[in-house]
Each structure stands twice: as C-alpha cells, then as structure tokens.
Motif scaffolding. Structure first.
Motif, PDB file in Angstrom:
ATOM      1  N   GLU A  25      42.318  30.627  39.450  1.00 27.62           N
ATOM      2  CA  GLU A  25      42.833  31.901  39.752  1.00 27.62           C
ATOM      3  C   GLU A  25      41.983  32.890  40.533  1.00 27.62           C
ATOM      4  O   GLU A  25      40.710  33.001  40.170  1.00 27.62           O
ATOM      5  CB  GLU A  25      43.101  32.505  38.189  1.00 27.62           C
ATOM      6  CG  GLU A  25      43.641  33.753  38.013  1.00 27.62           C
ATOM      7  CD  GLU A  25      43.857  34.366  36.761  1.00 27.62           C
ATOM      8  OE1 GLU A  25      44.172  35.641  36.655  1.00 27.62           O
ATOM      9  OE2 GLU A  25      43.750  33.607  35.724  1.00 27.62           O
ATOM     10  N   LEU A  26      42.588  33.324  41.480  1.00 28.62           N
ATOM     11  CA  LEU A  26      41.793  34.020  42.561  1.00 28.62           C
ATOM     12  C   LEU A  26      41.671  35.439  42.194  1.00 28.62           C
ATOM     13  O   LEU A  26      42.731  36.055  41.561  1.00 28.62           O
ATOM     14  CB  LEU A  26      42.341  33.890  43.975  1.00 28.62           C
ATOM     15  CG  LEU A  26      42.429  32.335  44.342  1.00 28.62           C
ATOM     16  CD1 LEU A  26      43.013  32.352  45.935  1.00 28.62           C
ATOM     17  CD2 LEU A  26      41.250  31.634  44.132  1.00 28.62           C
ATOM     18  N   GLN A  27      40.571  36.056  42.450  1.00 29.26           N
ATOM     19  CA  GLN A  27      40.398  37.432  42.205  1.00 29.26           C
ATOM     20  C   GLN A  27      39.702  38.097  43.066  1.00 29.26           C
ATOM     21  O   GLN A  27      39.178  37.558  44.279  1.00 29.26           O
ATOM     22  CB  GLN A  27      39.237  37.674  40.980  1.00 29.26           C
ATOM     23  CG  GLN A  27      39.882  37.005  39.511  1.00 29.26           C
ATOM     24  CD  GLN A  27      40.797  37.815  39.014  1.00 29.26           C
ATOM     25  OE1 GLN A  27      41.044  39.100  39.266  1.00 29.26           O
ATOM     26  NE2 GLN A  27      41.721  37.191  37.960  1.00 29.26           N
ATOM     27  N   PRO A  28      39.905  39.522  43.515  1.00 29.29           N
ATOM     28  CA  PRO A  28      39.407  40.152  44.780  1.00 29.29           C
ATOM     29  C   PRO A  28      37.855  40.184  44.699  1.00 29.29           C
ATOM     30  O   PRO A  28      37.399  40.459  43.602  1.00 29.29           O
ATOM     31  CB  PRO A  28      39.924  41.696  44.724  1.00 29.29           C
ATOM     32  CG  PRO A  28      40.211  41.824  43.330  1.00 29.29           C
ATOM     33  CD  PRO A  28      40.923  40.486  42.647  1.00 29.29           C
ATOM     34  N   LEU A  29      37.161  40.090  45.875  1.00 21.17           N
ATOM     35  CA  LEU A  29      35.776  40.082  46.051  1.00 21.17           C
ATOM     36  C   LEU A  29      35.265  41.138  47.150  1.00 21.17           C
ATOM     37  O   LEU A  29      35.906  41.057  48.140  1.00 21.17           O
ATOM     38  CB  LEU A  29      35.222  38.715  46.184  1.00 21.17           C
ATOM     39  CG  LEU A  29      33.677  38.459  46.425  1.00 21.17           C
ATOM     40  CD1 LEU A  29      33.138  38.640  45.147  1.00 21.17           C
ATOM     41  CD2 LEU A  29      33.510  37.162  46.892  1.00 21.17           C
ATOM     42  N   GLN A  30      34.453  41.905  46.747  1.00 28.67           N
ATOM     43  CA  GLN A  30      33.975  42.841  47.725  1.00 28.67           C
ATOM     44  C   GLN A  30      32.934  42.118  48.764  1.00 28.67           C
ATOM     45  O   GLN A  30      32.048  41.357  48.169  1.00 28.67           O
ATOM     46  CB  GLN A  30      33.007  43.952  47.194  1.00 28.67           C
ATOM     47  CG  GLN A  30      32.765  45.006  48.336  1.00 28.67           C
ATOM     48  CD  GLN A  30      33.720  45.820  49.078  1.00 28.67           C
ATOM     49  OE1 GLN A  30      34.639  46.131  48.358  1.00 28.67           O
ATOM     50  NE2 GLN A  30      33.364  46.028  50.242  1.00 28.67           N
ATOM     51  N   PRO A  31      32.984  41.965  49.977  1.00 26.67           N
ATOM     52  CA  PRO A  31      32.211  41.208  50.672  1.00 26.67           C
ATOM     53  C   PRO A  31      31.244  41.843  51.148  1.00 26.67           C
ATOM     54  O   PRO A  31      30.644  42.962  50.958  1.00 26.67           O
ATOM     55  CB  PRO A  31      33.141  41.172  52.139  1.00 26.67           C
ATOM     56  CG  PRO A  31      33.818  42.191  52.128  1.00 26.67           C
ATOM     57  CD  PRO A  31      34.387  42.409  50.750  1.00 26.67           C
TER      58      PRO A  31
END
Length: 273
Positions: free
Chosen positions: A32-38
């Motif tokens: 399950e993918l989640q947003p990530l701050q680069p």
C-alpha cells in the motif's frame, strides 16, 4: 531465531501523482503506497545517500549527481566511490552483529560499505570506444548472473536508448541474488527506467501508462521472489516528474549571456571549463 531479511526497492520517478492517476487503489505488488516528501535537491544520488545515512544533505554532503572540481577544472558525474558522502550508514551496527548488506545499482556503492555490490562499470579504452561491464563483489557474482540472464546493456540504463530493458534485467538479477548463495540479509536494489520514460513523454502521455505497467510487472515479480526467499519488502521513490508546457535550454541561455564558453571541435560544441 532467524534474522528477518529485508529487500529495499527504489523505483525512480514513481511519483504519488502518477500512481494516483494510473493505480487509484494505491496498491502495487501487495504494497500500500503512501505519499512521501522528497529530499531537496530531489536527485538520485542525494536521495540514496539520505536513505543510507538517515541524515539530510547538509550532513552527508551528497548535494547533486555531479560536481565541478575547482582544482582540476573538471565536471565529474556519477562517480561511484562510497567515500563521496559522509555519515554512519544505517546498517553499520547491523553488520557489526554479523548481518550482511548488498547494494545493486545504487550510486556511490563501491567501497567497504557492503558485502555484495553490483554496479555498472564500463571500461573506456584509450584508443576510443567502450567495453560494457559491471563491477561485482564478490567478483564471481556478475559473470554468474550474465551466464544465466545475459549481460547487462549499459545503453538501456541511461542516455537516449534508455528503456525498460534495464529494469527488467535488474529485476531478474535481484531475484537471482535473493535465491542464490550470496543472498544478503539486507538488499537494496534500484529500478531506473520509469525516470527516462516519463522525461521523454511526460506523465500524462499514453506511453507513460505502458512504462508504468512494465514497472508494476517487475515489482510483482520481485515481490513474489522476495516472499519465496523470506524477504520483507520496502518500496520507495526519489521524486516525481510533472508535465511541462515549454522547454528551457539553460546551456543556450548561458552562452547567449556570455556566462559559458565552448570549444568547437568537428562541428560539435564541448564545454571549455
């Protein structure tokens, strides 16, 4: 008690915006993918050094994919020594306790930081031309992989001919490593092709969906092999790519404003540094 093996997969340019459009359920290969701050700057070498040290670029020092050496007046890109970034690696104490670590196609992986390494390492001949090859640790790893799945094609990894063949080869190699005699307890691998695919067409083009589909298939293949070989899987990406409305040509702008100089050789422009 057996040690939990872990596989870390970095998929280049697998942006949250792209996944939302092409896979709204945010599920890939059972993850399950989640947003990530680069991290900033959002570049491959910076992101990988940040992951491996759990620090920010102002601490580990890897602030770009390339550098201008003011002593030699040379631009250096994609240098591979693990000494190029600072900081304790997240696996240092793990290795001291007997755990083994492998890096496949991660930048700046050559050195004493890992028990297993696989990285492109072409030989540039003095008389011109190039011998395509990969550096591996142990030395017999790459020849063994090449005999099973064929040699790695550097032209598929970066440049104008970059394609999904690079990701497919690394996928097959990763599966072989996880099931082979050199399988490490912690394995980091890198799937690169989506980056070039999206740069060529933009993420909204129909071709982007095809490139995404190839990546999804490769991730499903790796995840199945990981389960078979008792690896837990962590997937992350380094940055997203967005559509643009017009190109910008920085080299031309620098030349027009007298801020860059070139040599004219055989009808080509080469930077005069």
């Amino acid at each position: 008690m057996m040690m939990q093996r872990i596989l870390v997969i970095q998929a280049a340019a697998l942006g949250h915006n792209l996944v939302q459009t092409l896979k709204p359920d945010m599920q890939i290969a059972g993850l399950e993918l989640q947003p990530l701050q680069p991290v900033f700057p959002a570049l491959t070498c910076t992101a990988q050094a940040t992951f491996r040290t759990a620090t920010t670029p102002d601490h580990h020092g890897m602030v770009g994919n390339g550098f201008f050496d003011r002593t030699y007046h040379k631009a250096l890109f994609w240098e591979q020594s693990s000494s190029l970034y600072d900081g304790q690696r997240i696996w240092d104490s793990f290795r001291q306790r007997g755990g083994t670590v492998g890096q496949m196609f991660w930048q700046q992986s050559l050195g004493q930081d890992s028990d297993l390494v696989l990285s492109p390492a072409p030989i540039h001949k003095h008389g011109g031309g190039m011998i395509q090859d990969c550096f591996s640790k142990p030395a017999e790893l790459y020849p063994a992989l090449a005999s099973k799945i064929g040699k790695f094609g550097l032209q598929n990894y970066w440049g104008p001919l970059a394609s999904s063949r690079s990701t497919q080869w690394i996928t097959a190699a990763t599966c072989e490593v996880m099931s082979g005699e050199f399988a490490p307890d912690l394995l980091l691998t890198y799937l690169p092709h989506l980056d070039y695919g999206l740069q060529k067409t933009g993420p909204s083009a129909a071709a982007a969906g095809k490139e995404f589909g190839v990546l999804q298939t490769c991730l499903e293949t790796i995840a199945a092999a990981a389960t078979e070989n008792d690896y837990a899987v962590l997937l992350f990406s380094d940055y997203a790519i967005a559509d643009v409305s017009r190109p910008v040509f920085p080299n031309q702008l620098l030349l027009e404003n007298g801020l860059a100089h070139v040599r004219h050789v055989n009808g080509m422009h080469y930077p005069d540094l």
